[in-house]
Design an enzyme around this catalytic site. Structure first.
Site, short mmCIF file in Angstrom:
data_model
loop_
_atom_site.label_atom_id
_atom_site.label_comp_id
_atom_site.label_asym_id
_atom_site.label_seq_id
_atom_site.Cartn_x
_atom_site.Cartn_y
_atom_site.Cartn_z
N ALA A 20 0.82 -1.30 -0.21
CA ALA A 20 0.16 -0.12 0.02
C ALA A 20 0.92 1.30 0.07
CB ALA A 20 -0.90 0.13 1.23
N GLU B 52 0.93 5.74 1.14
CA GLU B 52 0.28 6.49 2.21
C GLU B 52 -0.03 7.97 1.57
OE1 GLU B 52 3.71 5.53 2.40
OE2 GLU B 52 4.96 6.99 2.80
N GLU C 202 -0.26 2.70 7.04
CA GLU C 202 -0.49 3.77 6.16
C GLU C 202 -1.04 5.05 6.89
OE1 GLU C 202 1.37 3.18 3.48
OE2 GLU C 202 1.25 1.21 3.59
N HIS D 291 1.58 6.75 8.96
CA HIS D 291 2.37 7.69 7.97
C HIS D 291 2.14 9.12 7.98
CE1 HIS D 291 5.68 5.48 6.64
NE2 HIS D 291 4.92 4.30 5.71
N1 TRP Z 1 5.63 3.97 1.31
C1 TRP Z 1 4.84 2.74 1.04
C2 TRP Z 1 4.81 2.12 2.47
O1 TRP Z 1 5.64 1.33 3.26
C3 TRP Z 1 6.00 1.76 0.08
C4 TRP Z 1 5.50 1.67 -1.03
C5 TRP Z 1 4.35 1.43 -1.65
C6 TRP Z 1 6.46 1.54 -2.25
N2 TRP Z 1 4.64 1.37 -2.96
C7 TRP Z 1 5.63 1.41 -3.30
C8 TRP Z 1 8.00 1.72 -2.21
C9 TRP Z 1 6.33 1.34 -4.60
C10 TRP Z 1 8.42 1.63 -3.50
C11 TRP Z 1 7.75 1.67 -4.83
O2 TRP Z 1 3.80 2.02 3.01
ZN ZN Z 2 5.54 2.48 4.79
#
Ligand code: TRP
Ligand code: ZN
Length: 874
Positions: free
Chosen positions: A269, A271, A305, A308
């Site tokens: 997922a 955020e 999420e 975050h």
């Molecule tokens: N920030 C997201 C999380 O940890 C991680 C994530 C979702 C992500 N999609 C991605 C990272 C695509 C790199 C590429 O919740």
């Molecule tokens: Zn994350």
């Protein structure tokens, strides 16, 4: 000359953490307009640009795979710019100006699922880490924070919902059956948190009233027909919102919170501010189609999420080397949330398994990196168990050392200082340190040092003086990325038990547990007034992500396993006992000494007679360690030895404890599925028992009975796994019944794909070909790929490691095919091959051969280039 390899001449260059520089320009306000068309989407971006500091350098924007239509400044078209493959450079004198850029992109052909892409008739975006540059030319870095206003135009019938971050401020109808919506996000954010979605959905709505009395609209957008499966995710979100208010005093800030579930997604997922985008498997659940584990994961990812919003969005990362600032902290927060919502001990057990099975492996392999990496070629390669889960362990150690209240003081100061900013891991530790008046300079090394520290434990008991002493020493072996290691500050939570499992007082105040600070390479600790030789329970709750060398007697382990008050310690002791015996078998051609088996069977018998109240814990204690955790204990992994010895252990339990296991199995009855702790525990224990019972005479009839009776996916999968484990003939029959029932439900079908791909049979490769020929298989859907190729590569030990090399070849072929379709997914599949150093020479040659074949591919993605080159130069 002609032989010069293109791989080397076009080799992508690594970026270094130490090269960080503040941006030359800021973009503070962005106004975007999208005209969505599957293969010709136009994007107009107006930015308020401000020069940062006194310099004359041009504005250099990032771009990837964009068609540039127009550039203007302050409303006047210009052509005095330079456009290369990955950059747009604009030299303009003024210190402040309005920049307008028009680009065209092709979402329909975007199979990388990064940037703006079309899948299942839905437009959606994924911009973290560097996907925004696939939408428009921009300063695509997290320390450029702007407010966004976004207008989306699209066909009204095909895309009735047009979504972006923040609040909807206007909407209307356009020409040719189109409509448009304008969204405004009042909070400044980096572009990686930008999101846009257009499609047709079922909408599930709810409300949440915050601690200050504001009402938040909660909106979940799911595929048509799936509304009835959104309830658990909605409830999870409300629990997460309440929990963050109660635990950290953090309240949600916008008036609307949207979650969209999509079928094509590279990770779990994302955020995005006010508009989370989820892999549908991390949102949708009902008892019939989802397991207890699915329910657990949905709650924890919804929480992740949501959390975050403060740790990631309101306070974000200065640069991508600081990824653990948001991910380690947010994983820790979701872990605490899960622990509070469900069973603390099983939650902790699954976290610790992940560290021992995957993170330790990463740390000892070619991709080893600190939780704050120093060098990166492709950022997507650093969304790792190290950055996420070891990162969370580092946060957890601070929590252990500072205590709950001290940690909270640190969090409060962190937000007080940094709300609205893009900061570093050091800023976080500074807040923790300053709020608690402690010196964390030694502790900080955890951020910069890779590798798994090894702690050796020696105990000395002086009966005459009644003094008990433990001597601890630490050592971190060198890793692929760092030759020299420093001493770390390691918190060691410990307890002393007497033979009856009762805790000894460790000081005058009667404290029975303590956290020792191991800060030198060798240190000893003394306890006085200890009247009998105690049993040491050390690194309680896995208080530090280290490997422990401690030659504890099996009697002591059994005492902890059977009598300790602490549930996690009991589980760890059970696993140590199993591990000792199984590794003994590996040393002796797969044969475990009779007395060792007898000792364990006796312990298990006592355990089953005197059951812990928590049946989930009992289920975990009856389960032998995984292949991966056993492999971690060997310098050279003996694949066949581990498989044989582990199986012997399981067979011995299955044969000797039939009656006890059957009695336990019969105790675990639930009526009517509910995702509720006691029921979950019953299902866990009964399915562990069933796996053993499948081997016996009654095996088949028990399996059939449970399959018939089951009203939930946990018990159904329990049957299929147990049948597969002992190759019970009904396996194939039940699998095909399962397939006909769920033929059109891809999320459930993934479980079926995965069960087949993990079957350790001789004809597995032929089976895999049948699976990938299935009508619902697709090599552009990451969930399907992970279910088949991922399960095979990571979990089908005998198939993947087949001595004829066919397993390695199969996985390499899949990676080569995926290199062009979806580099992120391809890159994740390479991990098992890149760990060749851990195997014997024959296997090493075969694995390296496949890595070389991958390295030789034309147009190798930077993702694979980085991993393959590191793996080959290990
Ligand atoms: N920030 C997201 C999380 O940890 C991680 C994530 C979702 C992500 N999609 C991605 C990272 C695509 C790199 C590429 O919740
Ligand atoms: Zn994350």
């Amino acid at each position: 000359m002609s032989d010069e390899r293109s791989v080397t001449s076009n080799a992508p260059i690594a970026k270094k953490r130490s090269d960080y520089q503040v941006p030359d320009f800021f973009i503070e306000q962005v106004d975007m307009t999208f005209w969505l068309e599957p293969s010709e989407t136009r994007v107009l971006t107006k930015s308020k640009v401000r020069r940062n500091g006194d310099h004359q350098r041009p504005l250099v924007l990032d771009g990837d795979d964009l068609e540039l239509l127009k550039v203007s400044i302050n409303g006047i078209g210009i052509n005095t710019y330079q456009c290369s493959e990955k950059q747009l450079s604009i030299a303009y004198d003024a210190n402040e100006f309005e920049l307008e850029i028009e680009t065209q992109i092709n979402p329909a052909s975007n199979t990388s699922l990064e940037g703006l892409y079309l899948s299942n008739n839905t437009f959606s975006t994924q911009c973290e880490a560097e996907g925004f540059r696939k939408i428009t030319y921009f300063l695509d870095r997290p320390d450029v924070l702007a407010t966004y206003q976004v207008t989306v135009h699209a066909d009204k019938q095909k895309y009735p919902y047009l979504l972006s971050n923040g609040n909807c401020i206007a909407k209307g109808e356009g020409d040719n059956g189109t409509h448009w919506v304008t969204w405004q996000d009042p909070f400044k954010k980096p572009c990686y948190l930008f999101a846009l979605v257009a499609g047709d959905f079922d909408l599930v709505e709810d409300k949440f009233v915050t601690q200050s009395g504001r009402t938040i609209d909660l909106q979940f957008f799911v595929d048509k027909g799936n509304a009835s499966r959104a309830g658990h995710a909605v409830e999870s979100l409300k629990k997460a919102m309440r929990w963050d208010e109660e635990t950290f005093g953090l309240e949600y800030d916008l008036d609307i919170y949207m979650v969209v579930a999509v079928d094509f997604f590279n990770m779990g997922a994302m955020e995005n501010k006010g508009l989370n985008i989820f892999n549908s498997k991390c949102v949708l659940a009902d008892p019939e189609s989802a397991t207890d584990e699915d329910y657990f994961n949905i709650e924890s990812i919804i929480g992740h999420e949501y959390f975050h919003n403060w740790t990631g969005n309101r306070v974000t990362c200065r640069d991508w080397f600081q990824l653990s600032l948001k991910e380690g902290l947010t994983v820790f927060r979701d872990q605490q949330f899960s622990s509070d919502m469900s069973s603390p001990v099983t939650t902790r057990i699954s976290q610790v398994k992940l560290i021992k099975e995957r993170q330790f492996a990463e740390d000892s392999g070619p991709m080893s990196h600190p939780i704050r990496p120093d060098e990166v070629i492709e950022m997507n390669n650093f969304y790792t168990v190290t950055v996420y889960d070891k990162g969370a362990e580092v946060i957890r150690m601070m929590h252990t050392m500072l205590g709950k209240d001290g940690f909270r003081r640190g969090m409060d100061l962190y937000f007080e200082r940094h709300d609205g900013q893009a900061v570093t891991c050091d800023d976080f530790v500074n807040a923790m340190q300053d709020a608690n008046n402690v010196d964390m300079s030694l502790f900080r090394r955890w951020y910069g040092q890779s590798g798994t520290p090894e702690v050796s434990v020696k105990e000395i008991y002086d009966a005459e003086q009644q003094i008990y002493r433990i001597e601890l020493s630490q050592h971190t072996p060198k890793t692929a990325d760092q030759a020299h290691k420093q001493v770390l500050h390691i918190p060691v939570d410990m307890m002393l038990l007497n033979a009856r499992g009762e805790a000894e007082a460790l000081d005058q105040d009667g404290n029975t547990s303590t956290v020792l600070d191991l800060c030198e390479s060798k240190q000893s600790f003394e306890f006085h007034g200890i009247k009998e030789k105690p049993v040491l329970d050390i690194f309680r709750s896995f208080s530090a992500p280290v490997k422990v060398h401690f030659e504890q007697s099996t009697q002591d382990m059994a005492a902890i396993m059977l009598h300790a008050r602490d549930d996690f310690s009991r589980w760890e002791a059970s696993q140590s006992l199993f591990t000792n015996a199984i590794l003994d078998g590996v040393k002796h051609q797969g044969v475990i000494a009779d007395n060792k088996i007898a000792f364990i069977l006796d312990c298990l018998q006592q355990l089953l007679q005197n059951k812990p109240d928590d049946f989930a814990l009992l289920g975990e204690m009856l389960s032998v360690p995984s292949y991966d955790s056993l492999a971690q204990k060997m310098a050279v992994v003996d694949v066949e030895g581990i498989l044989a010895s582990r199986q012997l252990m399981q067979d011995s339990i299955a044969d000797a404890l039939v009656d006890e296991l059957h009695a336990a199995y019969s105790l675990c009855r639930n009526d009517g599925y509910a995702y509720q702790q006691e029921q979950i525990a019953n299902r866990r224990l009964s399915n562990v028992c069933l796996t053993y019972l499948a081997k016996g005479q009654q095996g088949e009839s028990l399996l059939l009975q449970q399959f018939e009776r089951s009203d939930n996916m946990t018990d159904t999968l329990g049957v299929l796994k147990a049948a597969r484990r002992y190759n019970v003939p009904v396996f194939e029959k039940l699998m095909s019944q399962f397939e006909s029932k769920w033929h059109d439900d891809v999320l459930v079908l993934d479980k079926w794909f995965s069960l087949h791909a993990g079957a350790e049979t001789d004809d597995i490769l032929a089976k895999l070909d049948l699976l990938t020929a299935h009508a619902h298989y697709s090599n552009s859907n990451p969930n399907r790929i992970r279910a088949v190729v991922g399960t095979f590569a990571f979990f089908n030990t005998s198939g993947f490691h087949n001595m004829n090399g066919s397993g390695y070849r199969y996985v390499a072929d899949a990676i080569i095919q995926l290199n062009r379709i979806n580099p992120q997914v391809a890159s994740r599949l390479i991990t098992p091959l890149s760990e060749w150093q851990r195997y014997g020479e024959d296997r090493q040659d075969l694995m390296k051969g496949e890595l070389l074949r991958i390295a030789d591919q034309p147009h190798l993605s930077p993702d694979l280039y980085e991993k393959v080159s590191k793996a080959l130069h290990f």
